[in-house]
Write a protein that holds these residues in place. Structure first.
Motif, PDB file in Angstrom:
ATOM      1  N   VAL A 245       0.954  -1.346   0.077  1.00 12.67           N
ATOM      2  CA  VAL A 245      -0.151   0.050   0.042  1.00 12.67           C
ATOM      3  C   VAL A 245       0.811   1.242   0.040  1.00 12.67           C
ATOM      4  N   ALA A 246       0.632   2.153  -1.073  1.00 16.21           N
ATOM      5  CA  ALA A 246       1.734   3.312  -0.992  1.00 16.21           C
ATOM      6  C   ALA A 246       0.741   4.463  -0.610  1.00 16.21           C
ATOM      7  N   VAL A 247       1.050   5.364   0.093  1.00 17.23           N
ATOM      8  CA  VAL A 247       0.145   6.403   0.646  1.00 17.23           C
ATOM      9  C   VAL A 247       0.721   7.757   0.737  1.00 17.23           C
ATOM     10  N   SER A 248       0.277   8.593  -0.161  1.00 19.63           N
ATOM     11  CA  SER A 248       0.625   9.710  -0.753  1.00 19.63           C
ATOM     12  C   SER A 248      -0.091  10.934  -0.455  1.00 19.63           C
ATOM     13  N   GLY A 249       0.197  12.137  -0.673  1.00 13.74           N
ATOM     14  CA  GLY A 249      -0.611  13.302  -0.114  1.00 13.74           C
ATOM     15  C   GLY A 249       0.049  14.600   0.442  1.00 13.74           C
ATOM     16  N   THR A 250      -0.502  15.663   0.552  1.00 12.98           N
ATOM     17  CA  THR A 250       0.233  16.716   1.200  1.00 12.98           C
ATOM     18  C   THR A 250       0.341  16.568   2.728  1.00 12.98           C
ATOM     19  N   SER A 251      -0.782  16.077   3.402  1.00 18.49           N
ATOM     20  CA  SER A 251      -0.776  15.820   4.731  1.00 18.49           C
ATOM     21  C   SER A 251      -1.731  14.567   4.996  1.00 18.49           C
ATOM     22  N   GLY A 252      -1.472  13.867   6.197  1.00 16.74           N
ATOM     23  CA  GLY A 252      -2.169  12.985   6.687  1.00 16.74           C
ATOM     24  C   GLY A 252      -1.433  11.562   6.345  1.00 16.74           C
ATOM     25  N   LYS A 253      -0.321  11.528   5.689  1.00 17.70           N
ATOM     26  CA  LYS A 253       0.340  10.386   5.132  1.00 17.70           C
ATOM     27  C   LYS A 253       0.767   9.213   6.521  1.00 17.70           C
ATOM     28  N   THR A 254       1.124   9.889   7.384  1.00 20.57           N
ATOM     29  CA  THR A 254       1.604   9.061   8.548  1.00 20.57           C
ATOM     30  C   THR A 254       0.477   8.624   9.321  1.00 20.57           C
ATOM     31  N   THR A 255      -0.421   9.478   9.602  1.00 17.83           N
ATOM     32  CA  THR A 255      -1.662   8.797  10.375  1.00 17.83           C
ATOM     33  C   THR A 255      -2.307   7.694   9.640  1.00 17.83           C
TER      34      THR A 255
ATOM     35  N   SER B 177      -1.123   5.785   7.027  1.00 17.62           N
ATOM     36  CA  SER B 177      -0.244   4.724   6.925  1.00 17.62           C
ATOM     37  C   SER B 177      -0.163   3.883   8.118  1.00 17.62           C
ATOM     38  N   TRP B 178      -0.135   4.446   9.388  1.00 18.73           N
ATOM     39  CA  TRP B 178      -0.218   3.704  10.787  1.00 18.73           C
ATOM     40  C   TRP B 178      -1.733   3.011  10.834  1.00 18.73           C
ATOM     41  N   LEU B 179      -2.526   3.710  10.462  1.00 19.04           N
ATOM     42  CA  LEU B 179      -4.024   2.798  10.710  1.00 19.04           C
ATOM     43  C   LEU B 179      -4.076   1.650   9.666  1.00 19.04           C
ATOM     44  N   ILE B 180      -3.459   1.945   8.433  1.00 20.91           N
ATOM     45  CA  ILE B 180      -3.579   0.810   7.533  1.00 20.91           C
ATOM     46  C   ILE B 180      -2.632  -0.350   8.005  1.00 20.91           C
ATOM     47  N   ARG B 181      -1.622  -0.097   8.546  1.00 21.48           N
ATOM     48  CA  ARG B 181      -0.595  -0.942   8.952  1.00 21.48           C
ATOM     49  C   ARG B 181      -1.318  -1.588  10.192  1.00 21.48           C
ATOM     50  N   GLY B 182      -1.929  -1.073  11.062  1.00 18.18           N
ATOM     51  CA  GLY B 182      -2.621  -1.673  12.002  1.00 18.18           C
ATOM     52  C   GLY B 182      -3.876  -2.637  11.556  1.00 18.18           C
ATOM     53  N   VAL B 183      -4.630  -2.065  10.468  1.00 20.61           N
ATOM     54  CA  VAL B 183      -5.625  -3.064   9.820  1.00 20.61           C
ATOM     55  C   VAL B 183      -4.996  -4.420   9.372  1.00 20.61           C
ATOM     56  N   LEU B 184      -3.987  -4.283   8.609  1.00 18.49           N
ATOM     57  CA  LEU B 184      -3.262  -5.215   8.121  1.00 18.49           C
ATOM     58  C   LEU B 184      -2.692  -6.129   9.195  1.00 18.49           C
ATOM     59  N   GLU B 185      -2.264  -5.594  10.226  1.00 17.89           N
ATOM     60  CA  GLU B 185      -1.463  -6.620  11.206  1.00 17.89           C
ATOM     61  C   GLU B 185      -2.736  -7.299  12.014  1.00 17.89           C
ATOM     62  N   GLN B 186      -3.784  -6.712  12.356  1.00 18.02           N
ATOM     63  CA  GLN B 186      -5.029  -7.346  12.924  1.00 18.02           C
ATOM     64  C   GLN B 186      -5.408  -8.462  12.020  1.00 18.02           C
ATOM     65  N   ALA B 187      -5.380  -8.248  10.596  1.00 17.11           N
ATOM     66  CA  ALA B 187      -5.789  -9.365   9.677  1.00 17.11           C
ATOM     67  C   ALA B 187      -4.879 -10.420   9.624  1.00 17.11           C
ATOM     68  N   GLY B 188      -3.783 -10.367  10.350  1.00 22.98           N
ATOM     69  CA  GLY B 188      -2.738 -11.559  10.315  1.00 22.98           C
ATOM     70  C   GLY B 188      -1.826 -11.369   9.373  1.00 22.98           C
ATOM     71  N   GLN B 189      -1.392 -10.187   8.789  1.00 13.41           N
ATOM     72  CA  GLN B 189      -0.408  -9.891   7.741  1.00 13.41           C
ATOM     73  C   GLN B 189       0.786  -9.627   8.611  1.00 13.41           C
ATOM     74  N   LEU B 190       1.892 -10.087   8.074  1.00  9.60           N
ATOM     75  CA  LEU B 190       3.203  -9.855   8.709  1.00  9.60           C
ATOM     76  C   LEU B 190       3.598  -8.746   7.810  1.00  9.60           C
ATOM     77  N   THR B 191       3.596  -7.614   8.485  1.00  9.10           N
ATOM     78  CA  THR B 191       3.455  -6.173   7.751  1.00  9.10           C
ATOM     79  C   THR B 191       4.904  -5.395   8.097  1.00  9.10           C
ATOM     80  N   GLY B 192       5.252  -4.791   6.791  1.00  8.77           N
ATOM     81  CA  GLY B 192       6.786  -4.074   6.877  1.00  8.77           C
ATOM     82  C   GLY B 192       5.840  -2.363   6.787  1.00  8.77           C
ATOM     83  N   MET B 193       7.001  -1.605   7.192  1.00  8.51           N
ATOM     84  CA  MET B 193       6.391   0.055   7.142  1.00  8.51           C
ATOM     85  C   MET B 193       7.724   0.707   6.969  1.00  8.51           C
TER      86      MET B 193
END
Length: 325
Positions: A153-163, A165-181
């Motif tokens: 998942v690539a996240v871009s934009g002027t603002s809000g990228k970090t927030t 990205s971490w929300l998506i990371r949390g969703v992926l980890e909760q879904a059982g995915q070994l996730t890189g950041m």
């Protein structure tokens, strides 16, 4: 001044500054990889360079790096200048070339028209108009386009990228995915930090945010004492190396923050995300140009077959939600 070469690429495979921690890693050690230099150049569409280097014989490449001090035997050294807040490191300087050769570099990629010290006759120098672009392309070939081997998942934009990205990371980890950041706060695989060279490491200081699952209302997790990340999005070579190290250790997903300057500079050209998320575009004319022209390249994978690209529309002119393209 003539520079001396270091050990051949027949030296011990896979050694690094992170060896001690790697031995305790819960992940499988990445497989050793090698490729003939002429084959690598040919697969990267550098046919003239591949033909010119045939006179050097079979040169085996074990990796690609722009960090002279972390070159391993068999690596290609890419002369990419390193820019920090206080200094610019000239990667073509004799000191860094000497370091790269002593550490076992088997070839050098340098900028066209750069004055170079005399290198050993058996070390080929490949000149490029844009060293960073060529290094990124070679890394995508050598490391077998790691983004395509994960749910990226690539996240871009002027603002809000970090927030986001971490929300998506949390969703992926909760879904059982070994996730890189790869982002502005950390480069990591699960809870383990990753260096720009793709090695696992542990900071000397205790992370003040460790073990804290969430912030209390209006309370921020302290950043004082945390290690720093030099760039939100590393250059294309380092990005490919980091993602390859995550994939080879078993990652099934990864999230990458893509800032405007990195998109404009081509760092994300070979990313090939499964999903691209766009948060918003501010009033900066530069951002408007980058996200208008180059965002499409980030969003559309090179091979559309079996892929989904999405645009998360945050500006008020678009309805909230995700539009599949």
């Amino acid at each position: 001044m003539a520079l001396e070469a270091g050990p051949s690429n027949a030296a011990a495979e896979g050694e690094s500054d992170a060896d001690e921690f790697e031995d305790e890693s819960p992940f499988p050690e990445p497989d050793f990889k090698s490729m003939l230099l002429t084959d690598l150049l040919g697969l990267a569409a550098e046919f003239d360079a591949a033909a010119a280097l045939e006179e050097y014989g079979d040169i085996l490449v074990n990796g690609i790096s722009d960090n002279a001090e972390h070159i391993m035997p068999g690596d290609i050294y890419c002369c990419i200048n390193q820019i920090s807040a206080i200094d610019v490191v000239d990667a073509h300087d004799a000191y860094y070339l000497q370091q790269a050769l002593l550490n076992g570099a088997v070839a050098v990629i340098a900028e066209v028209d750069m004055e170079m010290p005399e290198l050993p006759d058996h070390i080929p120098v490949i000149y490029a108009d844009d060293v960073e672009e060529l290094a990124s392309r070679l890394a995508a070939v050598f490391y077998d386009k790691p983004g395509a081997g994960m749910n990226l998942v690539a996240v871009s934009g002027t603002s809000g990228k970090t927030t986001v990205s971490w929300l998506i990371r949390g969703v992926l980890e909760q879904a059982g995915q070994l996730t890189g950041m790869v982002g502005s706060i950390e480069h990591a695989l699960a809870e383990h930090l990753v260096t720009p060279e793709g090695d696992l490491w542990e900071p000397d200081d205790i992370d003040p945010a460790e073990g804290r699952e969430c912030s209390s209302p209006f309370a921020l997790v302290p950043y004082k004492g945390r290690y720093s990340v030099e760039e939100t999005t590393p250059n294309g070579l380092r990005l490919q190396r980091s993602l390859a190290s995550m994939r080879d250790r078993g990652a099934t997903a990864a999230v990458v923050e893509c800032d405007a300057s990195s998109i404009a500079g081509g760092s994300t050209d070979w990313l090939e995300p499964s999903i691209a998320v766009f948060t918003n575009c501010g009033d900066d004319p530069g951002d408007l140009e980058v996200f208008g022209d180059k965002q499409v390249g980030v969003m559309k994978p090179a091979d559309d077959d079996g892929w989904h690209a999405g645009l998360c529309a945050a500006p008020a002119v678009y309805p909230p939600g995700c539009v599949l393209l």
